[in-house]
Design a protein around this motif. Structure first.
Motif, PDB file in Angstrom:
ATOM      1  N   MET A 186      28.212 -17.328 -19.455  1.00 35.89           N
ATOM      2  CA  MET A 186      27.746 -17.852 -20.745  1.00 35.89           C
ATOM      3  C   MET A 186      26.259 -18.176 -20.642  1.00 35.89           C
ATOM      4  SD  MET A 186      29.346 -20.985 -22.966  1.00 35.89           S
ATOM      5  CE  MET A 186      28.747 -21.337 -24.601  1.00 35.89           C
ATOM      6  N   ILE A 187      25.482 -17.687 -21.591  1.00 34.24           N
ATOM      7  CA  ILE A 187      24.045 -17.929 -21.605  1.00 34.24           C
ATOM      8  C   ILE A 187      23.790 -19.287 -22.275  1.00 34.24           C
ATOM      9  CG2 ILE A 187      21.780 -17.009 -22.227  1.00 34.24           C
ATOM     10  CD1 ILE A 187      23.481 -15.147 -20.490  1.00 34.24           C
ATOM     11  N   PRO A 188      23.092 -20.211 -21.603  1.00 33.46           N
ATOM     12  CA  PRO A 188      22.864 -21.522 -22.226  1.00 33.46           C
ATOM     13  C   PRO A 188      21.932 -21.438 -23.427  1.00 33.46           C
ATOM     14  CG  PRO A 188      21.631 -21.333 -20.170  1.00 33.46           C
ATOM     15  CD  PRO A 188      22.511 -20.118 -20.253  1.00 33.46           C
ATOM     16  N   THR A 189      22.162 -22.322 -24.390  1.00 39.28           N
ATOM     17  CA  THR A 189      21.242 -22.452 -25.518  1.00 39.28           C
ATOM     18  C   THR A 189      19.888 -22.911 -24.988  1.00 39.28           C
ATOM     19  OG1 THR A 189      23.065 -23.044 -26.972  1.00 39.28           O
ATOM     20  CG2 THR A 189      20.855 -23.614 -27.721  1.00 39.28           C
ATOM     21  N   PRO A 190      18.789 -22.356 -25.464  1.00 38.48           N
ATOM     22  CA  PRO A 190      17.473 -22.758 -24.960  1.00 38.48           C
ATOM     23  C   PRO A 190      17.230 -24.258 -25.078  1.00 38.48           C
ATOM     24  CG  PRO A 190      17.268 -20.753 -26.239  1.00 38.48           C
ATOM     25  CD  PRO A 190      18.678 -21.221 -26.399  1.00 38.48           C
ATOM     26  N   ASP A 191      16.506 -24.780 -24.112  1.00 34.61           N
ATOM     27  CA  ASP A 191      16.109 -26.181 -24.084  1.00 34.61           C
ATOM     28  C   ASP A 191      15.024 -26.395 -25.142  1.00 34.61           C
ATOM     29  OD1 ASP A 191      15.222 -28.728 -23.520  1.00 34.61           O
ATOM     30  OD2 ASP A 191      14.799 -28.360 -21.402  1.00 34.61           O
ATOM     31  N   LEU A 192      15.328 -27.232 -26.112  1.00 35.36           N
ATOM     32  CA  LEU A 192      14.377 -27.538 -27.183  1.00 35.36           C
ATOM     33  C   LEU A 192      13.907 -28.993 -27.111  1.00 35.36           C
ATOM     34  CD1 LEU A 192      16.146 -25.756 -30.189  1.00 35.36           C
ATOM     35  CD2 LEU A 192      14.339 -24.840 -28.729  1.00 35.36           C
ATOM     36  N   SER A 193      14.020 -29.597 -25.933  1.00 37.33           N
ATOM     37  CA  SER A 193      13.705 -31.017 -25.801  1.00 37.33           C
ATOM     38  C   SER A 193      12.230 -31.330 -26.022  1.00 37.33           C
ATOM     39  CB  SER A 193      14.146 -31.529 -24.423  1.00 37.33           C
ATOM     40  OG  SER A 193      13.466 -30.834 -23.377  1.00 37.33           O
ATOM     41  N   HIS A 194      11.371 -30.307 -26.000  1.00 36.31           N
ATOM     42  CA  HIS A 194       9.947 -30.517 -26.255  1.00 36.31           C
ATOM     43  C   HIS A 194       9.657 -30.678 -27.747  1.00 36.31           C
ATOM     44  CE1 HIS A 194      10.913 -26.322 -26.646  1.00 36.31           C
ATOM     45  NE2 HIS A 194       9.812 -26.128 -27.358  1.00 36.31           N
ATOM     46  N   LEU A 252      22.840 -16.189 -32.090  1.00 34.70           N
ATOM     47  CA  LEU A 252      22.919 -16.237 -30.626  1.00 34.70           C
ATOM     48  C   LEU A 252      24.255 -15.683 -30.140  1.00 34.70           C
ATOM     49  CD1 LEU A 252      21.400 -19.725 -29.617  1.00 34.70           C
ATOM     50  CD2 LEU A 252      20.234 -17.588 -30.204  1.00 34.70           C
ATOM     51  N   ASP A 253      25.335 -16.039 -30.831  1.00 32.04           N
ATOM     52  CA  ASP A 253      26.660 -15.553 -30.429  1.00 32.04           C
ATOM     53  C   ASP A 253      26.762 -14.039 -30.554  1.00 32.04           C
ATOM     54  OD1 ASP A 253      27.450 -18.118 -29.842  1.00 32.04           O
ATOM     55  OD2 ASP A 253      28.609 -18.405 -31.687  1.00 32.04           O
ATOM     56  N   ALA A 254      26.136 -13.475 -31.593  1.00 27.62           N
ATOM     57  CA  ALA A 254      26.158 -12.018 -31.758  1.00 27.62           C
ATOM     58  C   ALA A 254      25.414 -11.336 -30.615  1.00 27.62           C
ATOM     59  CB  ALA A 254      25.541 -11.627 -33.097  1.00 27.62           C
ATOM     60  N   LEU A 255      24.285 -11.903 -30.216  1.00 26.23           N
ATOM     61  CA  LEU A 255      23.531 -11.334 -29.092  1.00 26.23           C
ATOM     62  C   LEU A 255      24.329 -11.455 -27.798  1.00 26.23           C
ATOM     63  CD1 LEU A 255      19.999 -12.773 -29.950  1.00 26.23           C
ATOM     64  CD2 LEU A 255      20.758 -10.412 -30.245  1.00 26.23           C
ATOM     65  N   GLU A 256      24.948 -12.615 -27.589  1.00 32.93           N
ATOM     66  CA  GLU A 256      25.733 -12.795 -26.365  1.00 32.93           C
ATOM     67  C   GLU A 256      26.948 -11.874 -26.355  1.00 32.93           C
ATOM     68  OE1 GLU A 256      26.972 -16.406 -23.449  1.00 32.93           O
ATOM     69  OE2 GLU A 256      27.171 -16.787 -25.594  1.00 32.93           O
ATOM     70  N   THR A 270      14.539 -15.818 -29.880  1.00 33.13           N
ATOM     71  CA  THR A 270      13.829 -14.923 -28.959  1.00 33.13           C
ATOM     72  C   THR A 270      13.902 -15.444 -27.533  1.00 33.13           C
ATOM     73  OG1 THR A 270      12.364 -14.009 -30.636  1.00 33.13           O
ATOM     74  CG2 THR A 270      11.552 -13.992 -28.381  1.00 33.13           C
ATOM     75  N   THR A 271      13.829 -16.748 -27.360  1.00 30.63           N
ATOM     76  CA  THR A 271      13.961 -17.318 -26.021  1.00 30.63           C
ATOM     77  C   THR A 271      15.342 -17.033 -25.445  1.00 30.63           C
ATOM     78  OG1 THR A 271      12.358 -19.062 -26.525  1.00 30.63           O
ATOM     79  CG2 THR A 271      13.867 -19.463 -24.700  1.00 30.63           C
ATOM     80  N   PHE A 272      16.376 -17.176 -26.276  1.00 28.16           N
ATOM     81  CA  PHE A 272      17.734 -16.866 -25.838  1.00 28.16           C
ATOM     82  C   PHE A 272      17.856 -15.395 -25.455  1.00 28.16           C
ATOM     83  CE2 PHE A 272      22.101 -15.511 -26.608  1.00 28.16           C
ATOM     84  CZ  PHE A 272      22.844 -16.491 -25.966  1.00 28.16           C
ATOM     85  N   LEU A 273      17.312 -14.512 -26.287  1.00 26.91           N
ATOM     86  CA  LEU A 273      17.370 -13.083 -26.002  1.00 26.91           C
ATOM     87  C   LEU A 273      16.635 -12.759 -24.709  1.00 26.91           C
ATOM     88  CD1 LEU A 273      18.112 -10.191 -26.817  1.00 26.91           C
ATOM     89  CD2 LEU A 273      16.042 -10.145 -28.236  1.00 26.91           C
ATOM     90  N   GLY A 274      15.467 -13.365 -24.506  1.00 27.57           N
ATOM     91  CA  GLY A 274      14.727 -13.139 -23.267  1.00 27.57           C
ATOM     92  C   GLY A 274      15.514 -13.583 -22.047  1.00 27.57           C
ATOM     93  N   SER A 275      16.214 -14.714 -22.166  1.00 24.11           N
ATOM     94  CA  SER A 275      17.041 -15.201 -21.053  1.00 24.11           C
ATOM     95  C   SER A 275      18.216 -14.264 -20.799  1.00 24.11           C
ATOM     96  CB  SER A 275      17.557 -16.613 -21.361  1.00 24.11           C
ATOM     97  OG  SER A 275      16.493 -17.525 -21.513  1.00 24.11           O
ATOM     98  N   LEU A 276      18.814 -13.763 -21.867  1.00 26.53           N
ATOM     99  CA  LEU A 276      19.945 -12.842 -21.757  1.00 26.53           C
ATOM    100  C   LEU A 276      19.548 -11.554 -21.054  1.00 26.53           C
ATOM    101  CD1 LEU A 276      22.454 -12.081 -24.603  1.00 26.53           C
ATOM    102  CD2 LEU A 276      21.349 -10.209 -23.435  1.00 26.53           C
TER     103      LEU A 276
END
Length: 214
Positions: free
Chosen positions: A1-9, A29-33, A58-64
């Motif tokens: 499972m790909i984690p949701t990007p950290d948006l804490s900033h 995100l679910d469709a990409l995963e 885009t961050t999620f896609l890059g991580s994937l």
């Protein structure tokens, strides 16, 4: 499972100026995963997101796609969104270039037939046409008549942008008449179908997946 990007900033002050990720974001995100094996096998060279907002997609896609060397690029007319997108990429170790522009303006003809993965969570809310102008947070949701004005203005460019092997993921809601959008894309020479859908309260959200016909 790909984690949701950290948006804490990002904080509540930021989200007064940019779209905060919500159910529609997470459906994309679910469709990409769901398609992660297909996307990795694609070995994309360039991935483009239109209207990137926080940069979550885009961050999620890059991580994937890691360790792919795909070039990740986004557009957004909102200057706050452009800044947030690059910051989200940095926070999560993904290099993203952001173009502060309206949709695809300035990308063609340079990126003609170059985009291997194209993502668009458009402004889809039904609003008066007058609300779709501007460059603030309102442009992240105001879609005009049937919530389709920005979507319909973008669809003709898909054929110009998408590579021969490219995949386009488009988020819609039931107010946007998704079956009609699918038909328009099919009439324009694409394979197009609804690949994922979900109820968010009373609103049905859908992802249309689009590829060129071989």
């Amino acid at each position: 499972m790909i984690p949701t990007p950290d948006l804490s900033h990002l904080n509540s002050k930021d989200f007064r100026n940019i779209y905060e990720p919500a159910e529609d974001t997470f459906l994309l995100l679910d469709a990409l995963e769901q398609d992660q094996d297909e996307l990795r096998a694609l070995h994309p060279s360039i991935c483009l997101e239109l209207g990137s907002g926080s940069g979550c997609v885009t961050t999620f896609l890059g991580s994937l796609l890691k360790p792919s060397l795909a070039y990740m690029v986004t557009t957004d007319i909102n200057p706050h969104a452009a800044i947030a997108t690059m910051a989200t990429g940095r926070k999560n170790g993904i290099s993203i270039d952001t173009v502060e522009t309206s949709l695809v303006q300035g990308l063609l003809p340079r990126m003609r037939h170059s985009i291997d993965v194209l993502c668009f969570n458009p402004p889809y809310a039904v609003t008066p046409s007058s609300e779709i102008a501007g460059n603030g947070i309102e442009v992240s949701w105001a879609g005009g008549i049937d919530g389709r004005e920005v979507i319909d203005a973008t669809l003709p460019f898909v054929k110009e942008l998408l590579s021969e092997k490219g995949i386009f993921y488009l988020l819609l809601v039931s107010d946007n008449k998704p079956d009609e959008v699918v038909r328009l894309l099919q009439e324009d020479g694409f394979n197009a179908h609804i690949c994922l859908q979900r109820l968010a309260g009373r609103e049905k959200q859908l992802i249309v997946k689009v590829t060129r016909r071989t």
